[in-house]
Motif scaffolding. Sequence first.
Motif, PDB file in Angstrom:
ATOM      1  N   GLU A   1       0.830  -1.204   0.000  1.00  0.00           N
ATOM      2  CA  GLU A   1       0.000   0.000   0.000  1.00  0.00           C
ATOM      3  C   GLU A   1       0.864   1.252   0.000  1.00  0.00           C
ATOM      4  O   GLU A   1       0.589   2.215  -0.722  1.00  0.00           O
ATOM      5  CB  GLU A   1      -0.932  -0.003   1.221  1.00  0.00           C
ATOM      6  N   SER A   2       1.959   1.228   0.785  1.00  0.00           N
ATOM      7  CA  SER A   2       2.845   2.395   0.838  1.00  0.00           C
ATOM      8  C   SER A   2       3.501   2.646  -0.515  1.00  0.00           C
ATOM      9  O   SER A   2       3.609   3.800  -0.967  1.00  0.00           O
ATOM     10  CB  SER A   2       3.925   2.176   1.899  1.00  0.00           C
ATOM     11  N   GLU A   3       3.938   1.570  -1.166  1.00  0.00           N
ATOM     12  CA  GLU A   3       4.594   1.718  -2.468  1.00  0.00           C
ATOM     13  C   GLU A   3       3.656   2.335  -3.501  1.00  0.00           C
ATOM     14  O   GLU A   3       4.019   3.243  -4.261  1.00  0.00           O
ATOM     15  CB  GLU A   3       5.083   0.351  -2.959  1.00  0.00           C
ATOM     16  N   GLN A   4       2.401   1.847  -3.524  1.00  0.00           N
ATOM     17  CA  GLN A   4       1.433   2.378  -4.472  1.00  0.00           C
ATOM     18  C   GLN A   4       1.139   3.856  -4.176  1.00  0.00           C
ATOM     19  O   GLN A   4       1.077   4.694  -5.077  1.00  0.00           O
ATOM     20  CB  GLN A   4       0.139   1.568  -4.421  1.00  0.00           C
ATOM     21  N   LEU A   5       0.966   4.170  -2.891  1.00  0.00           N
ATOM     22  CA  LEU A   5       0.678   5.557  -2.530  1.00  0.00           C
ATOM     23  C   LEU A   5       1.830   6.485  -2.891  1.00  0.00           C
ATOM     24  O   LEU A   5       1.624   7.632  -3.301  1.00  0.00           O
ATOM     25  CB  LEU A   5       0.377   5.656  -1.022  1.00  0.00           C
ATOM     26  N   GLU A   6       3.053   5.993  -2.755  1.00  0.00           N
ATOM     27  CA  GLU A   6       4.223   6.846  -3.024  1.00  0.00           C
ATOM     28  C   GLU A   6       4.269   7.279  -4.484  1.00  0.00           C
ATOM     29  O   GLU A   6       4.517   8.451  -4.783  1.00  0.00           O
ATOM     30  CB  GLU A   6       5.496   6.097  -2.632  1.00  0.00           C
ATOM     31  N   TRP A   7       4.011   6.343  -5.442  1.00  0.00           N
ATOM     32  CA  TRP A   7       4.069   6.771  -6.848  1.00  0.00           C
ATOM     33  C   TRP A   7       2.883   7.657  -7.210  1.00  0.00           C
ATOM     34  O   TRP A   7       2.995   8.570  -8.035  1.00  0.00           O
ATOM     35  CB  TRP A   7       4.211   5.586  -7.791  1.00  0.00           C
TER      36      TRP A   7
ATOM     37  N   LEU B   1      -7.218  15.047  -2.621  1.00  0.00           N
ATOM     38  CA  LEU B   1      -6.806  13.647  -2.749  1.00  0.00           C
ATOM     39  C   LEU B   1      -5.333  13.494  -2.395  1.00  0.00           C
ATOM     40  O   LEU B   1      -4.931  12.559  -1.686  1.00  0.00           O
ATOM     41  CB  LEU B   1      -7.077  13.171  -4.169  1.00  0.00           C
ATOM     42  N   LEU B   2      -4.507  14.415  -2.859  1.00  0.00           N
ATOM     43  CA  LEU B   2      -3.085  14.380  -2.530  1.00  0.00           C
ATOM     44  C   LEU B   2      -2.863  14.471  -1.024  1.00  0.00           C
ATOM     45  O   LEU B   2      -2.047  13.721  -0.461  1.00  0.00           O
ATOM     46  CB  LEU B   2      -2.360  15.529  -3.243  1.00  0.00           C
ATOM     47  N   GLN B   3      -3.607  15.344  -0.345  1.00  0.00           N
ATOM     48  CA  GLN B   3      -3.431  15.500   1.097  1.00  0.00           C
ATOM     49  C   GLN B   3      -3.837  14.233   1.847  1.00  0.00           C
ATOM     50  O   GLN B   3      -3.182  13.816   2.801  1.00  0.00           O
ATOM     51  CB  GLN B   3      -4.251  16.695   1.609  1.00  0.00           C
ATOM     52  N   ARG B   4      -4.936  13.605   1.402  1.00  0.00           N
ATOM     53  CA  ARG B   4      -5.356  12.353   2.043  1.00  0.00           C
ATOM     54  C   ARG B   4      -4.295  11.271   1.887  1.00  0.00           C
ATOM     55  O   ARG B   4      -4.031  10.503   2.824  1.00  0.00           O
ATOM     56  CB  ARG B   4      -6.688  11.875   1.456  1.00  0.00           C
ATOM     57  N   TRP B   5      -3.692  11.183   0.701  1.00  0.00           N
ATOM     58  CA  TRP B   5      -2.642  10.183   0.488  1.00  0.00           C
ATOM     59  C   TRP B   5      -1.416  10.476   1.349  1.00  0.00           C
ATOM     60  O   TRP B   5      -0.799   9.559   1.880  1.00  0.00           O
ATOM     61  CB  TRP B   5      -2.259  10.151  -0.987  1.00  0.00           C
ATOM     62  N   LEU B   6      -1.081  11.744   1.490  1.00  0.00           N
ATOM     63  CA  LEU B   6       0.060  12.106   2.339  1.00  0.00           C
ATOM     64  C   LEU B   6      -0.218  11.737   3.792  1.00  0.00           C
ATOM     65  O   LEU B   6       0.667  11.228   4.501  1.00  0.00           O
ATOM     66  CB  LEU B   6       0.346  13.606   2.214  1.00  0.00           C
ATOM     67  N   ASP B   7      -1.445  11.991   4.260  1.00  0.00           N
ATOM     68  CA  ASP B   7      -1.814  11.638   5.634  1.00  0.00           C
ATOM     69  C   ASP B   7      -1.748  10.129   5.843  1.00  0.00           C
ATOM     70  O   ASP B   7      -1.248   9.650   6.870  1.00  0.00           O
ATOM     71  CB  ASP B   7      -3.227  12.141   5.950  1.00  0.00           C
ATOM     72  N   ARG B   8      -2.259   9.380   4.869  1.00  0.00           N
ATOM     73  CA  ARG B   8      -2.236   7.925   4.979  1.00  0.00           C
ATOM     74  C   ARG B   8      -0.802   7.404   4.985  1.00  0.00           C
ATOM     75  O   ARG B   8      -0.468   6.494   5.762  1.00  0.00           O
ATOM     76  CB  ARG B   8      -3.033   7.317   3.820  1.00  0.00           C
ATOM     77  N   LEU B   9       0.057   7.989   4.150  1.00  0.00           N
ATOM     78  CA  LEU B   9       1.465   7.586   4.140  1.00  0.00           C
ATOM     79  C   LEU B   9       2.117   7.849   5.492  1.00  0.00           C
ATOM     80  O   LEU B   9       2.940   7.055   5.973  1.00  0.00           O
ATOM     81  CB  LEU B   9       2.217   8.357   3.046  1.00  0.00           C
ATOM     82  N   SER B  10       1.734   8.957   6.137  1.00  0.00           N
ATOM     83  CA  SER B  10       2.285   9.260   7.461  1.00  0.00           C
ATOM     84  C   SER B  10       1.877   8.202   8.472  1.00  0.00           C
ATOM     85  O   SER B  10       2.687   7.731   9.271  1.00  0.00           O
ATOM     86  CB  SER B  10       1.803  10.647   7.910  1.00  0.00           C
ATOM     87  N   VAL B  11       0.591   7.816   8.423  1.00  0.00           N
ATOM     88  CA  VAL B  11       0.100   6.774   9.333  1.00  0.00           C
ATOM     89  C   VAL B  11       0.805   5.454   9.061  1.00  0.00           C
ATOM     90  O   VAL B  11       1.240   4.742   9.976  1.00  0.00           O
ATOM     91  CB  VAL B  11      -1.430   6.607   9.198  1.00  0.00           C
ATOM     92  N   LEU B  12       0.931   5.111   7.782  1.00  0.00           N
ATOM     93  CA  LEU B  12       1.598   3.855   7.429  1.00  0.00           C
ATOM     94  C   LEU B  12       3.055   3.871   7.864  1.00  0.00           C
ATOM     95  O   LEU B  12       3.601   2.843   8.285  1.00  0.00           O
ATOM     96  CB  LEU B  12       1.502   3.611   5.922  1.00  0.00           C
ATOM     97  N   GLY B  13       3.678   5.042   7.774  1.00  0.00           N
ATOM     98  CA  GLY B  13       5.072   5.139   8.208  1.00  0.00           C
ATOM     99  C   GLY B  13       5.208   4.867   9.691  1.00  0.00           C
ATOM    100  O   GLY B  13       6.135   4.181  10.136  1.00  0.00           O
ATOM    101  N   GLN B  14       4.257   5.401  10.480  1.00  0.00           N
ATOM    102  CA  GLN B  14       4.295   5.142  11.920  1.00  0.00           C
ATOM    103  C   GLN B  14       3.989   3.679  12.214  1.00  0.00           C
ATOM    104  O   GLN B  14       4.601   3.050  13.070  1.00  0.00           O
ATOM    105  CB  GLN B  14       3.283   6.045  12.627  1.00  0.00           C
TER     106      GLN B  14
END
Length: 555
Positions: free
Chosen positions: A186-192, A324-337
């Motif tokens: 999920e993180s990889e997909q969100l990053e691209w 949409l970009l902000q939601r993906w950034l927030d989700r990436l932050s959660v996934l990172g934690q």
Amino acid sequence: MLCRLTIRDFVLVDRLELDLQAGFGTLTGETGAGKSILVDALAFVLGERADSGLIRSGCERAEVTAEFDLAGAPAAAAWLLAHDLDTQTGLLLRRVVDRSGRSRAYLNGSPATVQQLREVAESLVDIHGQHAHQSLLRSDAQRALLDGHARLESLQVEVSAAWRSWQKARAALAAASDGAEALARESEQLEWQVRELQTLAFCHDEWALLNQEHKRLAHAAALVDGVQFALQELAAGDAACDARLAAVSHRLADLSDYDQAIAEVAALVESAQAELGEAVSALRRYGDRIDLDPRRLGEVERRLDAVLSCARKFRCAPEDLPDLLQRWLDRLSVLGQTADIGALAARTAATQATYEALAGRLSAGRQAAARQLGSEVSQVMQQLALAGGRFEVALLAVEGGGVNGMEQVEFRIAGSAGSEARALAKVASGGEISRISLAIQVVTSQAAAVPTLIFDEVDVGIGGSVAEVVGRLLRELGNRRQVLCVTHLPQVAARAHWQWQVSKELAREQLRSRVVCLDDAARVEEIARMLGGIDITAVTRQHAREMLATSPPEG
């Protein structure tokens, strides 16, 4: 405390309005007169089960209203505030049941659920005896009573909060451990996806501005033609609007010398001439700025295509891309934690340590309080026809702990000296539970928060000196709380600060209950009846006077 109880068409009661006093009061009368009906009516308005069988014969509905003063009930006042209900005028509980069995409830005039009645009632009234509303047999109530007696409520709240924090950390660690591979994908997909939108660098206002600019550039030729046509008609040549309007204005100005009525019209035409001049100037300035720029038009169209392409790819409206970009950034932050297993494990260990430290303190406080409460209640029990009986507070370990601490609280009773103590709910009869409850309430009355106590059938199976002890203990309890007791014992009734008599009468071929607040003379007669039965003699009256005289006027 309970100030007033109003009953309408409930079982044998047609109309009753009862004003209650502070202190210890008793409810006496012949068997079958309806003493317990009043307790049932109170239980009904406090949220007990309702059905059409509670309605008096020949009536369409039954209604009970209970009015409380909240001065001694901070928990109830806090509950009302939390539910946006006024507390200035106390608390009015009202409940109605109709022939269909449907009931309606109200709190201070506002519609309420039966569950809300029960919630607020828990901090107002406790009914002890063979009634479902009593709390003594509930494990949570036993724990709350022990914690209240030991002044451990605030520590228990901290333990509950620490438990929830620990469980939340454990759940996050488990989710991260179990789904590490899925989270990585999920993180990889969100990053691209994030990289693509960041490369697009599209902001909230750009879509509207792009469309506006594209419309202007795409129609530049039409705009030039339109401006030139307007200038030709308004200002070019002798037949243009401005020249003709100037002639009209000049002619009207001359005529206004002959008739002042024309002057107002001339002023309007002059104003129109000035505004026309401003419009012509504005058109000329606009015409000078119009730029036929095919290159810029191409750039804008390519930008629009890029934005639309992204919007189609990610299935959203173009103007929603920044969100949409902000939601993906927030989700990436959660996934990172979440993906940081080490940090999650450390947080889980820390919250567990906090919980165990607080729960350990709570356990120590409960152990000390359990020993003290067991000893003190056991001493009072010896005076209540429970000689040799023993009361214990058992602390049963909960493996791994729980939201309320590391143990479950269980009240236990041993019926005789040397016998094994067993759970109160399993071994005690209704009368024993009432007397044990009385002993507990006497011991814990300083700490307990419920301001009104109702005792029903506390005199089952006792008499003589034990009955006098029950009366004395209830009066002592009444010095600190409001106590109402349904009793058949004159020894108990004589100790009351005030006394009601319940009787049955036949009216219009229907039985109904009647309640009278007794004055001193009437109390003598009622105590004498309880002592001597139907035939009341001078001796029984004298005995009744002596019993009442032994109860001091104050506590």
